[in-house]
Design a protein around this motif. Structure first.
Motif, short mmCIF file in Angstrom:
data_model
loop_
_atom_site.label_atom_id
_atom_site.label_comp_id
_atom_site.label_asym_id
_atom_site.label_seq_id
_atom_site.Cartn_x
_atom_site.Cartn_y
_atom_site.Cartn_z
N ARG A 1 96.08 18.43 -111.09
CA ARG A 1 95.02 17.79 -110.30
C ARG A 1 94.03 18.81 -109.76
O ARG A 1 92.82 18.65 -109.89
CB ARG A 1 95.65 17.01 -109.14
CG ARG A 1 94.64 16.42 -108.17
CD ARG A 1 95.32 15.61 -107.09
NE ARG A 1 94.38 15.16 -106.11
CZ ARG A 1 94.67 14.32 -105.13
NH1 ARG A 1 95.91 13.85 -105.01
NH2 ARG A 1 93.75 13.94 -104.25
N GLU B 1 90.16 19.21 -111.23
CA GLU B 1 89.04 18.85 -110.35
C GLU B 1 88.11 20.04 -110.11
O GLU B 1 86.89 19.88 -110.08
CB GLU B 1 89.56 18.29 -109.04
CG GLU B 1 90.22 16.92 -109.20
CD GLU B 1 90.46 16.21 -107.88
OE1 GLU B 1 90.27 16.86 -106.82
OE2 GLU B 1 90.82 15.03 -107.90
N HIS C 1 82.00 14.39 -106.91
CA HIS C 1 83.40 14.15 -106.52
C HIS C 1 83.87 12.79 -107.03
O HIS C 1 85.00 12.65 -107.50
CB HIS C 1 83.54 14.21 -105.00
CG HIS C 1 83.68 15.60 -104.47
ND1 HIS C 1 84.89 16.27 -104.46
CD2 HIS C 1 82.77 16.46 -103.96
CE1 HIS C 1 84.72 17.48 -103.95
NE2 HIS C 1 83.44 17.62 -103.64
N ARG D 1 86.88 12.36 -109.73
CA ARG D 1 88.10 11.63 -109.40
C ARG D 1 88.33 10.50 -110.41
O ARG D 1 89.46 10.29 -110.88
CB ARG D 1 88.01 11.06 -107.99
CG ARG D 1 89.28 10.34 -107.53
CD ARG D 1 89.18 9.95 -106.06
NE ARG D 1 90.42 9.34 -105.61
CZ ARG D 1 90.68 8.05 -105.71
NH1 ARG D 1 89.79 7.23 -106.27
NH2 ARG D 1 91.84 7.57 -105.28
#
Length: 230
Positions: A154, A158, A167, A171
């Motif tokens: 993760r 990201e 963002h 996501r």
């Protein structure tokens, strides 16, 4: 994914990576050494033994035990330095393997530091839970791999994707490809489990996730997916 892992592994020892590699290695070893010294002093301060020879023996045994314990904290230590080296590593990978693509944009320093510190805190807590399970119940290794696979996958995905997307888009991209991101995280956790080699985890994980993110984004764009810019 295997191809991306091989490209990342080959590149971390290449000439463009060397300056970053030595800085990452020096900082990681220095922080682990500081942690070892601090923990050793705390243990010896709290434990008082009646004989000098017993104190010496205990000091040696506790020192070795702390070294073993610190192996579980390489994950949070490397996560702590991820934000420091990500943009340098990502730029080299993008320039070398994706010269025709628009270059990514570095995250603002404040946001990068805050994100890294928040994530490092979570990794520390997870590994604090996994460590006693290894010695008490024996299945802490599974907890270690699964938890770090999820968390590292993760984080590094990201951080790589935020160089190109907002963002919200990052996501959504991660959630739509959660299985692939998790498997990529397991590959990073496997790399992390190899002694000495794991000191280079920030470089490998960053380069690896740049490839993974690029391929996921290209596949979704080619399939008609909407990827919002950063």
């Amino acid at each position: 994914m295997i191809g991306a892992a091989m490209l990342a592994f080959e590149q971390i020892f290449s000439a463009p990576f060397r300056s970053v590699m030595w800085k990452a290695l020096a900082l990681t070893v220095a922080l682990l050494a500081v942690l070892w010294i601090a923990l050793q002093h705390v243990v010896l301060y709290l434990v008082v033994l009646p004989f000098p020879w017993l104190e010496t023996a205990f000091s040696i045994v506790s020192g070795v035990g702390i070294v073993v314990g610190l192996a579980f904290f390489i994950a949070p230590v490397t996560s702590l330095f991820a934000g420091l080296f990500l943009d340098d590593v990502a730029e080299v990978v993008e320039r070398t393997h994706y010269p025709a693509d628009p270059p990514g944009r570095a995250m603002p320093l404040g946001r990068s530091v805050l994100t890294t510190l928040q994530f490092t805190g979570v990794v520390v807590l997870v590994n604090l839970v996994a460590l006693p399970l290894v010695f008490l119940l024996g299945f802490g290794v599974i907890v270690f791999f699964v938890a770090n696979g999820y968390l590292l996958g993760r984080e590094y995905f990201e951080l790589a994707a935020l160089r190109f997307h907002s963002h919200e888009t990052t996501r959504a991209l991660r959630l739509r490809n959660s299985g692939r991101v998790f498997l990529s995280g397991l590959a990073i956790a496997a790399f992390l489990s190899v002694p000495l080699l794991n000191l280079f985890t920030p470089l490998f994980a960053t380069a690896f996730m740049v490839h993974v993110q690029k391929r996921i984004s290209a596949r979704e764009s080619g399939a008609g997916g909407v990827l919002a810019p950063a």
